[in-house]
Design a protein around this motif. Structure first.
Motif, PDB file in Angstrom:
ATOM      1  N   SER A 106     -18.717   8.186 -12.407  1.00  0.00           N
ATOM      2  CA  SER A 106     -19.869   9.452 -12.430  1.00  0.00           C
ATOM      3  C   SER A 106     -19.410  10.876 -12.720  1.00  0.00           C
ATOM      4  O   SER A 106     -20.266  11.663 -13.067  1.00  0.00           O
ATOM      5  N   GLY A 107     -18.173  11.227 -13.106  1.00  0.00           N
ATOM      6  CA  GLY A 107     -17.771  12.447 -13.167  1.00  0.00           C
ATOM      7  C   GLY A 107     -17.708  13.339 -11.722  1.00  0.00           C
ATOM      8  O   GLY A 107     -17.668  14.613 -12.096  1.00  0.00           O
ATOM      9  N   GLU A 108     -17.993  12.922 -10.653  1.00  0.00           N
ATOM     10  CA  GLU A 108     -18.067  13.619  -9.658  1.00  0.00           C
ATOM     11  C   GLU A 108     -16.898  13.816  -9.300  1.00  0.00           C
ATOM     12  O   GLU A 108     -15.962  13.144  -9.022  1.00  0.00           O
ATOM     13  N   VAL A 109     -16.538  15.402  -8.687  1.00  0.00           N
ATOM     14  CA  VAL A 109     -15.440  15.930  -8.071  1.00  0.00           C
ATOM     15  C   VAL A 109     -15.587  15.558  -6.495  1.00  0.00           C
ATOM     16  O   VAL A 109     -16.258  16.109  -5.810  1.00  0.00           O
ATOM     17  N   VAL A 110     -14.408  14.911  -6.368  1.00  0.00           N
ATOM     18  CA  VAL A 110     -14.366  14.508  -4.671  1.00  0.00           C
ATOM     19  C   VAL A 110     -13.006  14.908  -4.200  1.00  0.00           C
ATOM     20  O   VAL A 110     -11.924  15.546  -4.977  1.00  0.00           O
ATOM     21  N   ALA A 111     -12.706  14.931  -2.879  1.00  0.00           N
ATOM     22  CA  ALA A 111     -11.612  14.964  -2.213  1.00  0.00           C
ATOM     23  C   ALA A 111     -10.870  13.583  -1.750  1.00  0.00           C
ATOM     24  O   ALA A 111     -11.595  12.723  -1.199  1.00  0.00           O
ATOM     25  N   VAL A 112      -9.850  13.162  -2.035  1.00  0.00           N
ATOM     26  CA  VAL A 112      -9.277  11.780  -1.732  1.00  0.00           C
ATOM     27  C   VAL A 112      -7.710  12.187  -0.780  1.00  0.00           C
ATOM     28  O   VAL A 112      -7.072  12.954  -1.386  1.00  0.00           O
ATOM     29  N   LYS A 113      -8.005  11.454   0.281  1.00  0.00           N
ATOM     30  CA  LYS A 113      -6.887  11.818   1.358  1.00  0.00           C
ATOM     31  C   LYS A 113      -6.339  10.317   1.197  1.00  0.00           C
ATOM     32  O   LYS A 113      -6.731   9.331   1.557  1.00  0.00           O
ATOM     33  N   LYS A 114      -4.859  10.503   0.868  1.00  0.00           N
ATOM     34  CA  LYS A 114      -4.006   9.468   1.009  1.00  0.00           C
ATOM     35  C   LYS A 114      -3.566   9.231   2.313  1.00  0.00           C
ATOM     36  O   LYS A 114      -2.552  10.084   2.998  1.00  0.00           O
ATOM     37  N   LEU A 115      -3.512   8.313   2.879  1.00  0.00           N
ATOM     38  CA  LEU A 115      -3.061   8.040   4.511  1.00  0.00           C
ATOM     39  C   LEU A 115      -1.638   7.688   4.390  1.00  0.00           C
ATOM     40  O   LEU A 115      -1.167   6.899   3.630  1.00  0.00           O
ATOM     41  N   LYS A 116      -0.993   8.325   5.378  1.00  0.00           N
ATOM     42  CA  LYS A 116       0.254   8.196   5.604  1.00  0.00           C
ATOM     43  C   LYS A 116       0.706   6.763   6.265  1.00  0.00           C
ATOM     44  O   LYS A 116       0.002   6.386   7.525  1.00  0.00           O
ATOM     45  N   ARG A 117       1.216   5.737   5.663  1.00  0.00           N
ATOM     46  CA  ARG A 117       1.668   4.538   6.325  1.00  0.00           C
ATOM     47  C   ARG A 117       2.749   4.428   7.321  1.00  0.00           C
ATOM     48  O   ARG A 117       3.816   4.242   6.554  1.00  0.00           O
ATOM     49  N   GLU A 118       2.686   4.731   8.551  1.00  0.00           N
ATOM     50  CA  GLU A 118       3.697   4.381   9.522  1.00  0.00           C
ATOM     51  C   GLU A 118       3.165   3.256  10.387  1.00  0.00           C
ATOM     52  O   GLU A 118       2.360   3.436  11.294  1.00  0.00           O
ATOM     53  N   THR A 119       3.700   2.101  10.077  1.00  0.00           N
ATOM     54  CA  THR A 119       3.440   1.049  10.815  1.00  0.00           C
ATOM     55  C   THR A 119       3.405   1.133  12.408  1.00  0.00           C
ATOM     56  O   THR A 119       4.452   1.551  12.733  1.00  0.00           O
ATOM     57  N   GLU A 120       2.567   0.148  13.165  1.00  0.00           N
ATOM     58  CA  GLU A 120       2.938   0.009  14.598  1.00  0.00           C
ATOM     59  C   GLU A 120       4.130  -0.648  14.824  1.00  0.00           C
ATOM     60  O   GLU A 120       4.679  -1.540  13.881  1.00  0.00           O
ATOM     61  N   LYS A 121       4.750  -0.428  15.988  1.00  0.00           N
ATOM     62  CA  LYS A 121       5.799  -1.424  16.414  1.00  0.00           C
ATOM     63  C   LYS A 121       5.486  -2.994  16.267  1.00  0.00           C
ATOM     64  O   LYS A 121       6.590  -3.478  15.897  1.00  0.00           O
ATOM     65  N   GLY A 122       4.406  -3.471  16.559  1.00  0.00           N
ATOM     66  CA  GLY A 122       4.227  -4.720  16.198  1.00  0.00           C
ATOM     67  C   GLY A 122       3.696  -5.210  14.798  1.00  0.00           C
ATOM     68  O   GLY A 122       3.229  -6.188  14.724  1.00  0.00           O
ATOM     69  N   GLY A 123       3.720  -4.236  14.279  1.00  0.00           N
ATOM     70  CA  GLY A 123       3.359  -4.579  12.842  1.00  0.00           C
ATOM     71  C   GLY A 123       1.755  -3.849  12.462  1.00  0.00           C
ATOM     72  O   GLY A 123       1.023  -3.650  13.568  1.00  0.00           O
ATOM     73  N   GLY A 124       1.246  -3.993  11.470  1.00  0.00           N
ATOM     74  CA  GLY A 124      -0.051  -3.763  11.307  1.00  0.00           C
ATOM     75  C   GLY A 124      -0.354  -2.225  10.780  1.00  0.00           C
ATOM     76  O   GLY A 124       0.680  -1.454  10.508  1.00  0.00           O
ATOM     77  N   PHE A 125      -1.592  -2.172  10.523  1.00  0.00           N
ATOM     78  CA  PHE A 125      -1.945  -0.684   9.899  1.00  0.00           C
ATOM     79  C   PHE A 125      -1.912   0.356  11.286  1.00  0.00           C
ATOM     80  O   PHE A 125      -2.054  -0.053  12.241  1.00  0.00           O
ATOM     81  N   PRO A 126      -1.311   1.488  10.933  1.00  0.00           N
ATOM     82  CA  PRO A 126      -1.234   2.564  12.136  1.00  0.00           C
ATOM     83  C   PRO A 126      -2.743   2.562  12.900  1.00  0.00           C
ATOM     84  O   PRO A 126      -3.681   2.927  12.245  1.00  0.00           O
ATOM     85  N   MET A 127      -2.705   2.919  14.274  1.00  0.00           N
ATOM     86  CA  MET A 127      -3.648   2.832  15.030  1.00  0.00           C
ATOM     87  C   MET A 127      -4.350   4.293  14.742  1.00  0.00           C
ATOM     88  O   MET A 127      -5.525   4.155  14.625  1.00  0.00           O
ATOM     89  N   ILE A 128      -3.802   5.532  14.208  1.00  0.00           N
ATOM     90  CA  ILE A 128      -4.595   6.601  14.156  1.00  0.00           C
ATOM     91  C   ILE A 128      -5.252   6.486  13.018  1.00  0.00           C
ATOM     92  O   ILE A 128      -6.623   6.709  13.017  1.00  0.00           O
ATOM     93  N   SER A 129      -4.803   5.863  11.993  1.00  0.00           N
ATOM     94  CA  SER A 129      -5.546   5.723  10.577  1.00  0.00           C
ATOM     95  C   SER A 129      -6.666   4.748  10.739  1.00  0.00           C
ATOM     96  O   SER A 129      -7.735   4.929  10.261  1.00  0.00           O
ATOM     97  N   LEU A 130      -6.601   3.745  11.316  1.00  0.00           N
ATOM     98  CA  LEU A 130      -7.553   2.898  11.774  1.00  0.00           C
ATOM     99  C   LEU A 130      -8.625   3.420  12.518  1.00  0.00           C
ATOM    100  O   LEU A 130      -9.790   3.300  12.121  1.00  0.00           O
TER     101      LEU A 130
END
Length: 398
Positions: A106-130
């Motif tokens: 589309s040519g639209e200018v956007v902001a892209v946020k790359k999430l920091k991947r710090e996994t939880e103790k039990g595995g899986g995606f970090p709770m804060i990012s979720l």
């Protein structure tokens, strides 16, 4: 066992299975199951994220219809980051790095946020990012940054949130300005901020990190709330949450004193601190640690007592020894030449010690200050055109 018995047993087993299948009904309590078929064509890298978002939705007990819409938007959003051209890096925060990018289609200018991947103790995606993804995909308001989609990188460690692009944040705009905002300009910004906060609170969301660097500002004077890394849904009756939220300078006194049961009132204290900062270009309470911060508040607003804050003595931190200053000195920092009587009244109500008495966003929007027609509060001639921003010393950052 003879052959006839085997056949009878087999028939009975099939009949029991059919009967169980017939009794099985869709679980109406989990509406996102109705959208399960939508996941068929989704990239497998997205499925883990969506599963975790669904799990998060159950834990947060968000409204069912909203979560159904959120899941549908999530499944439609799983494009690749390769669909965007990275232009430049904007900033890095505690929970991610933000880039300016262009949509190749589309040519639209956007902001892209790359999430920091710090996994939880039990595995899986970090709770804060979720929690951030879950909330951003379920809200939409003119005073809140618009989240367009969630896209994936080449690995599961690369997850990006695509948002609308805004030229400035409020903190850098104030730092670049040669003078503070006038009362009339502050009024326009506060209107937008309070409308966004009211929308969040009516949807049972507390932001928990409102500050000037988390408020975006474009060259048309539009203000939008961003950065929902610490935001969460809350409930009634209230639950116990961590008091280690909100940047120190904007943290409510009940949090500084160790309260674990809190709600939307902590956001309103932050709004009051932002209000004061808009008028002076400096944070109202600016200290390096919790003890110095609460002392700074007491030195300005006076030490609370049973009349100003009945629950003060019950907080864990109230046992510590603080300043004995008992007088309310806020007006000395905001004389009538800086802030009108109505404006000062609103500021005082935002900075009320007692969370039960602290003004809500909805009531703040009805405050007489916003309908005050005195010349000092009604001069809208300057405002935020690009030319006037340059004239006043603002930089157009990107």
């Amino acid at each position: 066992m003879v052959r006839g018995e085997v056949k009878a047993q087999s028939t009975f087993t099939r009949f029991s299975a059919m009967k169980r299948e017939k009794k099985r009904k869709p679980d109406d309590r989990r509406p996102f199951l109705a959208h399960h078929r939508d996941l068929a064509g989704v990239d497998l890298r997205c499925s883990d994220v969506l599963r975790d978002i669904r799990k998060m939705a159950r834990q947060e007990r968000t409204p069912e219809l909203r979560m159904a819409r959120e899941l549908k938007r999530s499944t439609e959003a799983c494009r690749s980051i390769e669909d965007y051209e990275k232009l430049n890096r904007i900033e890095e925060g505690s929970y991610g790095v933000v880039y300016r990018a262009r949509d190749k289609k589309s040519g639209e200018v956007v902001a892209v946020k790359k999430l920091k991947r710090e996994t939880e103790k039990g595995g899986g995606f970090p709770m804060i990012s979720l929690r951030e993804i879950n909330i951003l995909l379920s809200i939409r308001h003119p005073s809140i940054v618009d989240t367009k989609e969630v896209v994936m990188g080449s690995t599961m460690d690369s997850i990006f949130i695509v948002m609308e692009f805004m030229e400035n944040d409020l903190k850098r705009a104030m730092e670049a300005s040669k003078q503070p905002f006038s009362e009339s300009e502050t009024k326009q910004l506060m209107l937008q901020l309070l409308e966004g906060v009211m929308y969040l609170h009516k949807n049972w969301i507390i932001h928990r990190d409102l500050k000037t660097s988390n408020l975006l500002l474009n060259n048309s004077g539009e203000l939008k709330i961003c950065d929902f890394g610490l935001a969460r849904y809350y409930e009634s009756p209230l639950k116990l949450y961590t008091p280690w939220v909100v940047t120190l300078w904007y943290r409510a006194p009940e949090l500084l004193l160790g309260a674990k049961e809190y709600s939307s009132a902590i956001d309103m204290w932050s709004v009051g601190c932002i209000f004061a900062e808009l008028l002076t270009k400096e944070p109202l309470f600016k200290e390096r640690n919790e003890t110095a911060q609460i002392n700074s508040i007491f030195q300005t607003l006076g030490v609370p007592d049973e009349n100003t804050w009945p629950d003060y003595k019950n907080l864990p931190g109230a046992k510590l020894v603080f300043t004995k200053q008992k007088f309310h000195l806020l007006r000395d920092k905001f004389p009538p030449s800086v802030l009108s009587e109505y404006g000062y009244d609103l500021l005082s109500k935002l900075l009320d010690y007692d969370p039960q008495k602290r003004i809500t966003a909805e009531d703040a929007l009805r405050h007489p200050w916003f309908s005050d027609t005195s010349p000092a509060c009604n001069d809208m001639g300057l405002y935020f055109s690009c030319r006037n921003l340059r004239r006043r010393g603002f930089y157009l950052f990107y």
